[in-house]
Design a protein around this motif. Structure first.
Motif, PDB file in Angstrom:
ATOM      1  N   TRP A 159     -38.001  -1.412 -14.724  1.00  0.00           N
ATOM      2  CA  TRP A 159     -37.711  -1.265 -16.014  1.00  0.00           C
ATOM      3  C   TRP A 159     -38.462  -1.456 -17.226  1.00  0.00           C
ATOM      4  O   TRP A 159     -38.494  -0.763 -17.985  1.00  0.00           O
ATOM      5  CB  TRP A 159     -36.199  -2.099 -16.435  1.00  0.00           C
ATOM      6  CG  TRP A 159     -35.001  -1.252 -15.787  1.00  0.00           C
ATOM      7  CD1 TRP A 159     -34.186  -1.665 -14.996  1.00  0.00           C
ATOM      8  CD2 TRP A 159     -34.341  -0.202 -16.457  1.00  0.00           C
ATOM      9  NE1 TRP A 159     -33.126  -0.969 -14.849  1.00  0.00           N
ATOM     10  CE2 TRP A 159     -33.283  -0.023 -15.823  1.00  0.00           C
ATOM     11  CE3 TRP A 159     -34.835   0.767 -17.578  1.00  0.00           C
ATOM     12  CZ2 TRP A 159     -32.268   0.992 -16.005  1.00  0.00           C
ATOM     13  CZ3 TRP A 159     -33.743   1.904 -17.837  1.00  0.00           C
ATOM     14  CH2 TRP A 159     -32.539   1.891 -16.972  1.00  0.00           C
ATOM     15  N   SER A 160     -39.481  -2.428 -16.931  1.00  0.00           N
ATOM     16  CA  SER A 160     -40.227  -2.796 -17.939  1.00  0.00           C
ATOM     17  C   SER A 160     -41.216  -1.692 -17.968  1.00  0.00           C
ATOM     18  O   SER A 160     -41.900  -1.181 -19.292  1.00  0.00           O
ATOM     19  CB  SER A 160     -41.156  -4.312 -17.417  1.00  0.00           C
ATOM     20  OG  SER A 160     -41.738  -4.059 -16.400  1.00  0.00           O
ATOM     21  N   ALA A 161     -41.689  -0.799 -16.943  1.00  0.00           N
ATOM     22  CA  ALA A 161     -42.460   0.094 -16.732  1.00  0.00           C
ATOM     23  C   ALA A 161     -41.848   1.461 -17.740  1.00  0.00           C
ATOM     24  O   ALA A 161     -42.658   2.381 -17.934  1.00  0.00           O
ATOM     25  CB  ALA A 161     -42.914   0.680 -15.525  1.00  0.00           C
ATOM     26  N   ALA A 162     -40.594   1.268 -17.794  1.00  0.00           N
ATOM     27  CA  ALA A 162     -40.262   2.665 -18.548  1.00  0.00           C
ATOM     28  C   ALA A 162     -40.073   2.157 -20.033  1.00  0.00           C
ATOM     29  O   ALA A 162     -39.659   3.234 -20.766  1.00  0.00           O
ATOM     30  CB  ALA A 162     -38.566   2.707 -17.808  1.00  0.00           C
ATOM     31  N   ASN A 163     -40.504   1.317 -20.648  1.00  0.00           N
ATOM     32  CA  ASN A 163     -40.631   1.184 -21.892  1.00  0.00           C
ATOM     33  C   ASN A 163     -41.784   1.850 -22.431  1.00  0.00           C
ATOM     34  O   ASN A 163     -42.839   1.818 -22.233  1.00  0.00           O
ATOM     35  CB  ASN A 163     -40.805  -0.440 -22.112  1.00  0.00           C
ATOM     36  CG  ASN A 163     -41.004  -0.739 -23.640  1.00  0.00           C
ATOM     37  OD1 ASN A 163     -41.697  -0.253 -24.446  1.00  0.00           O
ATOM     38  ND2 ASN A 163     -40.305  -1.913 -23.849  1.00  0.00           N
ATOM     39  N   PRO A 164     -41.568   2.791 -23.350  1.00  0.00           N
ATOM     40  CA  PRO A 164     -42.490   3.581 -23.931  1.00  0.00           C
ATOM     41  C   PRO A 164     -43.665   3.051 -24.580  1.00  0.00           C
ATOM     42  O   PRO A 164     -44.782   3.408 -24.281  1.00  0.00           O
ATOM     43  CB  PRO A 164     -41.577   4.729 -24.917  1.00  0.00           C
ATOM     44  CG  PRO A 164     -40.545   3.870 -25.327  1.00  0.00           C
ATOM     45  CD  PRO A 164     -40.108   3.029 -24.214  1.00  0.00           C
TER      46      PRO A 164
END
Length: 337
Positions: free
Chosen positions: A200-205
């Motif tokens: 999920w952290s990598a999906a933060n723009p």
């Protein structure tokens, strides 16, 4: 051998993009008239709200882009591509029946969330292409969109004579047929060893941009790509409203301008890009394309004749050699995973 193994998937991806571009192209000639119908106003007010719709679309793309990208890295390109196409079909149906501006804005938010078919297709081609072939194969994406923009706006302009909502129904049918085609014929391209778990952290723009900047040499390329994108979005933001306001074009005439551009785009990214890349290389091709695009935008402001506008459209498309060259250069600076 690798070329033979990948020829069929490349053909399917390009056909998907042709159909996808036809769906987009169908609605462009009639969008100003649909907004005028919903708002009960003139083209100036329609242009303002057309810009708002693009902002909604862009914000949703910014927020969802890393999410969609990470899902495709974890689940594969195929399910993400199919899911996006189904969502686009629903979006077009919503736009076809939208009685209010609010519902139209909701529909554009959905399309922003689902508007990752280009990204998924680019990732697919990167998966199956040798490094030295990537820029050329990315040129096929532009060529496929060019073919779609030859057919889509022309058909959309013709359907627009039956009312501004008719092309949206046709676009929905095309998007859903496209999803069925991908489901039936497109194999998965991402090898299991190149997948990575969804985080999920990598999906933060914002964090995704930070990670992008940390890749060697990629941050500068990304800034150039951002600025090039800002400039290129001038066309979908104002083109249809501009030619309606300045030249008084009808739905069919707007469609013909987009068809002319699509034809030129196909020739530039489908034919011209290969000898240009062979002669100039990726970076110099990108710089040349950006300079041509800048010159074209300046000269466009001086045109006052519809005939001169049509004659000038092929020159505007020359700047599009920059996109596949820059995308190929960026792709080759990261690993296959």
């Amino acid at each position: 051998m690798r070329v033979m193994q990948t020829r069929w998937p490349i053909a399917i991806i390009c056909l998907n993009l042709v159909i996808d571009a036809m769906g987009v192209g169908l609605i462009l000639p009639v969008l100003p008239f649909l907004l005028e119908d919903i708002l009960g106003s003139d083209v100036s007010q329609a242009a303002l709200w057309g810009g708002v719709l693009l902002v909604v679309y862009a914000v949703m793309q910014f927020l969802s882009g890393p999410l969609i990208g990470n899902l495709s890295d974890a689940l594969g390109r195929r399910p993400v591509l199919i899911g996006c196409l189904i969502a686009l079909g629903i979006d077009y149906l919503l736009m076809a029946v939208a009685p209010t501006l609010l519902l139209l804005i909701v529909a554009r938010a959905i399309s922003g969330l689902a508007g990752s078919t280009m990204a998924a297709s680019s990732a697919y081609l990167a998966d199956i292409s040798a490094p030295e072939d990537r820029a050329k194969n990315f040129g096929l994406i532009g060529a496929a969109f060019g073919i779609g923009f030859v057919l889509g706006p022309l058909i959309g302009g013709l359907l627009g004579t039956f009312g501004p909502r008719a092309p949206f129904v046709a676009a929905a049918v095309l998007a859903l047929l496209n999803a069925g085609l991908a489901f039936a014929l497109l194999p998965e391209s991402l090898k299991p060893e190149n997948r990575r778990p969804f985080v999920w952290s990598a999906a933060n723009p914002v964090r995704a941009l930070d990670r992008l900047a940390r890749v060697s040499d990629l941050g500068g390329y990304a800034v150039v790509y951002l600025l090039m994108g800002v400039a290129s979005w001038v066309y979908p933001a104002v083109w249809t409203y501009y030619v309606v306001y300045v030249f008084g074009f009808s739905e069919l005439q707007v469609g013909l301008t987009l068809t002319a551009y699509g034809t030129a785009l196909f020739l530039v990214q489908g034919v011209l890009i290969r000898p240009v890349l062979a002669r100039l290389g990726e970076w110099r091709t990108a710089v040349t394309g950006i300079l041509l695009a800048a010159i074209g935008l300046v000269l466009l402001t001086l045109i006052g004749s519809p005939l001169v506008l049509f004659l000038f459209i092929p020159f505007l498309a020359l700047g599009e050699v920059a996109d596949p060259a820059l995308t190929g250069a960026m792709s080759n600076r990261v690993g296959d995973d």
